[in-house]
Design an enzyme around this catalytic site. Structure first.
Site, mmCIF file in Angstrom:
data_model
loop_
_atom_site.group_PDB
_atom_site.id
_atom_site.type_symbol
_atom_site.label_atom_id
_atom_site.label_comp_id
_atom_site.label_asym_id
_atom_site.label_seq_id
_atom_site.Cartn_x
_atom_site.Cartn_y
_atom_site.Cartn_z
ATOM 1 N N PHE A 111 -0.238 9.961 -7.704
ATOM 2 C CA PHE A 111 -0.128 8.468 -7.154
ATOM 3 C C PHE A 111 -0.591 7.529 -8.145
ATOM 4 C CE2 PHE A 111 -0.509 10.153 -2.792
ATOM 5 C CZ PHE A 111 0.817 10.753 -2.763
ATOM 6 N N TRP A 138 2.253 1.485 -3.261
ATOM 7 C CA TRP A 138 1.552 1.917 -4.437
ATOM 8 C C TRP A 138 1.471 3.454 -4.322
ATOM 9 C CZ3 TRP A 138 -2.895 5.076 -4.019
ATOM 10 C CH2 TRP A 138 -3.649 5.084 -5.019
ATOM 11 N N HIS A 139 1.604 4.173 -3.274
ATOM 12 C CA HIS A 139 1.395 5.824 -3.210
ATOM 13 C C HIS A 139 2.550 6.471 -3.892
ATOM 14 C CE1 HIS A 139 -1.617 5.076 -0.076
ATOM 15 N NE2 HIS A 139 -2.013 6.017 -0.366
ATOM 16 N N GLY A 140 3.844 5.923 -3.905
ATOM 17 C CA GLY A 140 4.902 6.516 -4.696
ATOM 18 C C GLY A 140 6.219 5.704 -4.758
ATOM 19 N N SER A 148 1.007 -1.293 0.066
ATOM 20 C CA SER A 148 0.016 -0.037 0.017
ATOM 21 C C SER A 148 0.819 1.155 -0.012
ATOM 22 C CB SER A 148 -0.764 -0.073 1.042
ATOM 23 O OG SER A 148 -1.645 1.155 1.347
#
Lengths: 480, 295
Positions: A480, A325-327, A322
């Site tokens: 993102f 996934w954001h960066g 997770s």
């Protein structure tokens, strides 16, 4: 195109009027209209990347059809694997190529073998993480036979590119959104009125809360070495409201907008800062992403069933993925790991589903215990947000270590009293409306018309007179 | 659908009422005075014009008897000055133009904070570089659709604030104890963003070239600053003086002349009325004498 731009203020009424007045009864024409509008909406930013969406759409549509028709399990597996590899391949290339290249360089340099891979100047297509996960959910659900393959290409293409949620979610499940493109849509007054209110509230969150907080967050984070602990703590708190206002504001606008067109999108935020523990926070924050990971990653890995080791492994996997996934930055990975550390004790003690109801349900104020839990959860969240906002891991650690000093008792050097008052008002309204889908949904609903309208005008006046309109600031989650 | 539009319309009527109120107030406070100079100048015998942002305001019209008109306005950028200059060159037989060459005038700050929605009124659309949509947007939408014009909103709020605070006695610059901190804050505002504005640089060049084509002499002026501001500014300069020098313009640097005279300033970088009067005399001596010596 940004929701808070003049372009969008022209685009929306045009699309709305054509949708309901020119094609009021023909679903196919309405879908074509939505598809064209969505491509215009996305192409306004950079038309070249439309080819990427179109390619993913064609590929997943064809693979879905073949998966649906095939009875051979091995073939079906290969088709699913193709979809997963291609979609994640695009995401990996555009979002993570330079991150991995840099990381390899660092590892090899550390081992005394410097390498020089070719650095590419890659533009990250807006919203790629969102629509990739949406199309993946389609392929996986068709593979699992939870969903019939899309009936027609236009419906599927519109599902992939539906403009209200294309660039920053909510990440819809095909099982929920796709069937809505097959059904006849009739204008529903209650739905549209509710949607309009939700959009109004979303704009308030974005331009009044998020964008105003952003100015001071930038000042504090950019010069954090020069500020006292209390100023840094205030910076972290303001960032917590910036990111919440920004992202949940976008979701509110997206959901409200969809309602204007007769669609129902899933809830993405449920007052996360009124959570009593981290598990509750994660049930209320970015719901569409956390449930996506739960259904397509956590449960297939065994979830919370199995031994202690499996539980710990799965929890860390889901939070680290997770974060990633954001960066493409280690700060996001550490942010994920920190949340896993917060969550794990609750899971292991079997207390992760203790707070399933609303805080202070049916009461105006929380009990002392609830208030204490809320404050602790919020503080832990703010601490983790420092990693999310910091530009590097070193900076995050420096920031946090500077926060724990005696100067925490001093008056912050940056103290924007107007913004703090606005945030206070925002918390109050959110608290009063916490049992609804969004804060002002039921606010004043039983009041007489002039007072009820007073609420909406009040929100509008705050947006106009207190909003930050400098250069139409982009939504954080676009990156993102 | 009918019910939805009925309710939406009644809400939008209220929004329109707010729009009208703000537009009405801002028109009287900003757009009308801004364009008043243009209307009043017709028929006047003008030999020279002074163009600057708020730094030029304290000069008032102290040199009008010498045929020099001060058309400075708070937050004017080179784009605004360019728009105004086109008008004055077209309608007046100017001898010289005095343009501000302050260090911050090619900043990103000045590019973003300007009066282009008001100075567009000086532009002749037939000969303008603005696109039709850009021209119409600036001239009408930004002026009359206050609900989408943050500038109008800000002027309205500033007026409201000053109305509410009108009885408060403000300390003069000389009495303020935190001069150094204020100087630093002001300099940060002007120079924090290091990007030099290419757009404004082009506007400045265009202005000089327009003047050259008409045989009008261009002077650059650096306005007086307080010691607090000067110290914080140090050598920061976006280089409008270099652009002007490259065209052979003379730069009159008055930055340090009142360094020890805090009594002549109203804040970090603006003269007060007395300072403005004194400074006007200096410009008169310097520019007019220079002109006379050349003739």
């Amino acid at each position: 195109m940004l929701f808070n731009s003049l372009d969008f203020a022209v685009f929306l009424p045009l699309v709305f009027l054509i949708y309901w007045f020119v094609f009021p009864k023909n679903i196919k024409q309405q879908n074509v209209m939505l598809l064209i509008s969505s491509y215009v909406f996305y192409g306004w930013w950079d038309w070249r990347f439309l080819s990427l969406i179109l390619f993913s759409t064609i590929l997943d549509y064809m693979l879905g059809k073949r998966m649906g028709n095939s009875q051979n399990e091995s073939d079906r597996k290969w088709l699913l694997a193709t979809s997963v590899v291609v979609n994640l391949g695009f995401l990996g290339f555009f979002k993570y190529y330079n991150f991995f290249a840099d990381s390899f360089v660092q590892v090899f340099t550390f081992m005394g073998q410097p390498i020089h891979p070719r650095a590419l100047s890659i533009v990250l297509p807006v919203g790629i993480s969102f629509y990739t996960f949406q199309t993946l959910s389609y392929s996986i659900d068709v593979y699992k036979r939870k969903l019939e393959p899309a009936r027609d290409f236009i419906s599927f293409a519109t599902f992939v590119s539906f403009f209200p949620q294309l660039v920053a979610g909510p990440i819809e499940r095909a099982t929920h959104l796709l069937p809505q493109f097959y059904k006849k849509r009739k204008f529903d007054y209650a739905l549209a009125a509710d949607g309009s209110k939700q959009m109004l509230w979303g704009f308030f969150k974005k331009v009044v809360i998020a964008d105003n907080c952003a100015e001071y967050v930038n000042i504090i984070f950019q010069n954090y070495e020069n500020y006292s602990a209390s100023t840094l703590a205030l910076g972290a708190v303001l960032f917590a409201f910036q990111i919440y206002g920004d992202f949940s504001g976008y979701s509110d606008i997206a959901i409200g907008l969809s309602r204007l067109f007769g669609f129902d999108l899933m809830k993405n935020f449920a007052f996360p800062y009124f959570s009593r523990d981290i598990a509750e926070f994660w049930r209320r924050w970015h719901i569409s992403l956390s449930t996506w990971f739960r259904d397509y990653l956590y449960i297939p890995l065994g979830g919370s069933k199995g031994g202690l080791g499996i539980k710990i492994r799965n929890t860390f996997i889901i939070f680290l993925v997770s974060g990633f996934w954001h960066g493409a930055n280690w700060t996001f990975v550490i942010w994920g790991a920190l949340n896993a550390l917060y969550f794990l004790p609750l899971l292991l003690a079997g207390k992760n589903r203790n707070n399933l109801n609303q805080i202070a349900e049916g009461r105006l104020l929380p009990s002392f215990k609830e208030a204490g839990q809320l404050l602790i959860t919020f503080s832990l969240t703010c601490l983790a947000w420092v990693f999310f906002r910091a530009e590097s891991v070193t900076m995050a650690f420096d920031y946090i270590s500077s926060m724990f000093s005696i100067s925490i008792l001093s008056k912050p050097q940056v103290f924007p009293i107007e913004i703090i008052a606005l945030v206070g008002l925002f918390i109050m309204i959110e608290w009063l409306g916490r049992e609804s889908d969004f804060a002002i949904q039921s606010l004043g609903i039983k009041w007489r018309r002039p007072f009820r309208y007073g609420v909406y005008y009040g929100v509008f006046m705050l947006i106009y007179f207190a909003g930050n309109f400098s250069d139409e600031i982009e939504f954080i989650y676009f990156q993102f | 659908m009918k019910k939805y539009f009925q309710k939406l319309s009644s809400f939008l009527l209220g929004v329109m009422a707010i729009n009208i109120l703000v537009t009405f107030v801002v028109d009287g406070l900003y757009y009308e005075p801004y364009t008043k100079m243009m209307r009043e100048s017709k028929g006047q015998d003008i030999k020279g014009i002074i163009m600057a942002d708020s730094h030029g305001l304290p000069l008032k019209q102290n040199l009008s008897d010498k045929g020099i008109v001060n058309i400075s306005w708070g937050s004017d950028s080179y784009e605004d000055m360019n728009n105004k200059l086109q008008f004055y060159l077209k309608h007046h037989d100017l001898d010289y133009v005095i343009i501000s060459a302050d260090n911050h005038l090619l900043s990103n700050y000045r590019e973003n904070l300007n009066n282009v929605e008001a100075s567009i009124n000086y532009v002749d659309p037939e000969f303008s570089d603005y696109s039709l949509t850009g021209y119409l947007y600036l001239k009408y939408i930004k002026r009359y659709c206050s609900v989408i014009s943050p500038k109008n909103r800000d002027i309205f709020l500033a007026r409201l604030k000053s109305f509410l605070k009108k009885n408060l006695v403000r300390k003069s610059w000389e009495e303020k104890e935190d001069k150094i901190a204020r100087g630093e804050k002001r300099v940060r505002l002007h120079f924090d963003n290091l990007r030099k504005s290419e757009v404004l640089s082009q506007d400045l060049s265009d202005m000089i070239e327009m003047c050259e084509a008409k045989g009008v002499k261009v002077f650059g002026i650096k306005y007086p600053l307080t010691s607090a501001y000067l110290r914080a500014m140090n050598s920061s300069n976006f280089g409008s003086d270099s652009v002007m020098k490259a065209y052979g313009c003379r730069i009159l640097d008055f930055q340090k002349i009142f360094m020890e005279r805090n009594d002549l300033f109203s804040d970090e970088d603006h003269l007060n009325l007395e300072g403005g009067k004194l400074f006007a005399n200096m410009i008169e001596n310097d520019v007019l004498n220079f002109r006379a010596s050349k003739e």
